[in-house]
Design a protein around this motif. Sequence first.
Motif, mmCIF file in Angstrom:
data_model
loop_
_atom_site.group_PDB
_atom_site.id
_atom_site.type_symbol
_atom_site.label_atom_id
_atom_site.label_comp_id
_atom_site.label_asym_id
_atom_site.label_seq_id
_atom_site.Cartn_x
_atom_site.Cartn_y
_atom_site.Cartn_z
ATOM 1 N N LYS A 191 -21.553 -9.259 22.383
ATOM 2 C CA LYS A 191 -22.667 -10.167 22.107
ATOM 3 C C LYS A 191 -23.495 -10.433 23.365
ATOM 4 C CE LYS A 191 -19.895 -13.184 20.270
ATOM 5 N NZ LYS A 191 -19.331 -14.415 19.752
ATOM 6 N N GLU A 200 -32.995 -15.827 27.807
ATOM 7 C CA GLU A 200 -34.161 -16.404 27.131
ATOM 8 C C GLU A 200 -33.693 -17.303 25.999
ATOM 9 O OE1 GLU A 200 -36.406 -13.053 25.759
ATOM 10 O OE2 GLU A 200 -37.179 -12.590 27.763
ATOM 11 N N ASP A 201 -34.526 -18.290 25.637
ATOM 12 C CA ASP A 201 -34.204 -19.155 24.505
ATOM 13 C C ASP A 201 -34.637 -18.488 23.200
ATOM 14 O OD1 ASP A 201 -36.956 -19.559 24.239
ATOM 15 O OD2 ASP A 201 -36.914 -21.583 25.082
ATOM 16 N N ASP A 202 -34.479 -19.194 22.086
ATOM 17 C CA ASP A 202 -34.804 -18.624 20.770
ATOM 18 C C ASP A 202 -36.279 -18.262 20.630
ATOM 19 O OD1 ASP A 202 -32.171 -18.851 19.997
ATOM 20 O OD2 ASP A 202 -32.444 -20.777 18.996
ATOM 21 N N ALA A 203 -37.142 -18.903 21.425
ATOM 22 C CA ALA A 203 -38.580 -18.617 21.371
ATOM 23 C C ALA A 203 -38.973 -17.479 22.313
ATOM 24 C CB ALA A 203 -39.368 -19.872 21.718
ATOM 25 N N GLY A 204 -37.995 -16.908 23.020
ATOM 26 C CA GLY A 204 -38.283 -15.819 23.938
ATOM 27 C C GLY A 204 -38.753 -16.280 25.306
#
Length: 86
Positions: free
Chosen positions: A18, A74-78
Amino acid sequence: MGFRLEATHYRLFFEDPKLDGLEVTMSHIPIGASLRLDVLTAQLAGSLTAEERAATTQEVADILGEHLISWNLEDDAGLPVPSDAK
């Protein structure tokens, strides 16, 4: 006149699939901080109140953050996740 060892940087690799693609570079963690991390991780494995767990986790993040040179997380928003413990 003393001897100064040139700073060593470590690139971390992860066995967990992962985490494929995660690139982390750390500086050397001194023995005192390393021993403290051992104590803190043992505490986290035990029974702590939510407040104690939060404080212990913050201390771990602070120690690791002091030695984190770079990462590509990076976060979920890239957007890049800051490399400090805040």
